[in-house]
Design a protein around this motif. Structure first.
Motif, PDB file in Angstrom:
ATOM      1  N   THR A  16      -4.097  -2.824  -6.416  1.00 53.06           N
ATOM      2  CA  THR A  16      -5.234  -2.214  -5.960  1.00 53.06           C
ATOM      3  C   THR A  16      -5.175  -0.872  -6.708  1.00 53.06           C
ATOM      4  O   THR A  16      -4.372   0.137  -6.756  1.00 53.06           O
ATOM      5  CB  THR A  16      -5.192  -1.964  -4.475  1.00 53.06           C
ATOM      6  OG1 THR A  16      -3.872  -1.210  -4.083  1.00 53.06           O
ATOM      7  CG2 THR A  16      -5.094  -3.231  -3.754  1.00 53.06           C
ATOM      8  N   GLU A  45       0.370   3.339  -4.820  1.00 53.78           N
ATOM      9  CA  GLU A  45      -1.024   2.956  -5.310  1.00 53.78           C
ATOM     10  C   GLU A  45      -0.924   2.995  -6.909  1.00 53.78           C
ATOM     11  O   GLU A  45      -0.037   3.777  -7.540  1.00 53.78           O
ATOM     12  CB  GLU A  45      -1.779   4.414  -4.960  1.00 53.78           C
ATOM     13  CG  GLU A  45      -3.118   4.325  -5.415  1.00 53.78           C
ATOM     14  CD  GLU A  45      -3.897   5.451  -5.139  1.00 53.78           C
ATOM     15  OE1 GLU A  45      -5.187   5.518  -5.409  1.00 53.78           O
ATOM     16  OE2 GLU A  45      -3.361   6.413  -4.464  1.00 53.78           O
ATOM     17  N   GLY A  80       0.782  -1.148   0.101  1.00 50.70           N
ATOM     18  CA  GLY A  80       0.008   0.109  -0.106  1.00 50.70           C
ATOM     19  C   GLY A  80       0.841   1.365   0.094  1.00 50.70           C
ATOM     20  O   GLY A  80       0.099   2.415   0.015  1.00 50.70           O
TER      21      GLY A  80
END
Length: 223
Positions: free
Chosen positions: A219, A199, A196
């Motif tokens: 993601t 991004e 994370g």
């Protein structure tokens, strides 16, 4: 034109330094590796250089076949400077210098200017490693945006200032500290995505999907 100062040594390294060893020359190359620039743009992105010094260096670089100057067609009608093939050949030199200097690059000092595309050179190796084929990756930092063409034959990566056009194969968003950590090899682009810290914005093209874990580690955020 008057003869430029020389070390007067029959040595390949000193011949190179005769051409690019003066203050500001390699930084002008760094700016022009990001694309053709007007004189005013160069001056804006080289804080601390005087107008006389910049003009003098550009004349020297034209004489040494490192840059050329051309007029843009209407409606722009402005002159831009761009690198010759010889000038673009300095990218590996700047990559090596950036790799050598990276351990000394910690938090910005109060007097330090910062531009997003200055992060491109140290990051190229990590971006190249993330690609499984030729592709374009766009990197968004708080300081601005740059993009790079990586994954080509022979490691012939290149970068440019600003967003990619048309759409890149991969668009990343991170902060400057994360960008430097990836450049140092503290973790890979894929590991940054998985944790994370990096991004992914939008869709991922085939040139990067496998390197990022085939979608399971990706993601996507808003564009």
């Amino acid at each position: 034109m008057p003869r430029r100062r020389s070390y007067d040594q029959f040595c390949a390294a000193t011949r190179a330094l005769d051409a690019v060893g003066d203050r500001w020359t390699l930084l002008i190359v760094r700016e022009l590796l990001a694309g053709p620039r007007r004189y005013t743009d160069l001056h804006a992105d080289l804080p601390g250089v005087s107008t006389d010094m910049l003009a003098s260096r550009l004349k020297d670089m034209e004489r040494d076949d490192l840059v050329t100057r051309r007029r843009l067609p209407p409606p722009a009608s402005a002159h831009v400077y761009e690198l010759t093939d010889r000038g673009r050949g300095l990218l590996p030199v700047l990559r090596a210098l950036a790799a050598w200097g990276l351990p000394a690059l910690e938090a910005p000092r109060p007097t330090d200017a910062v531009r997003a595309h200055w992060f491109a050179i140290p990051l190229l190796t990590a971006l190249d490693a993330a690609a499984t084929g030729p592709g374009v990756v766009e990197v968004r930092l708080d300081e601005g945006t740059f993009h790079a063409r990586v994954g080509g034959d022979g490691g012939a990566a290149e970068y440019a200032d600003g967003p990619a056009a048309p759409e890149p194969d991969l668009r990343l968003r991170m902060d400057a500290a994360t960008c430097l950590a990836v450049a140092r090899g503290a973790f890979s682009v894929a590991e940054g995505v998985a944790t994370g810290r990096v991004e992914v914005v939008g869709a991922v093209g085939d040139a990067f999907a496998a390197g990022l874990g085939g979608g399971s580690a990706v993601t996507s955020g808003a564009a």
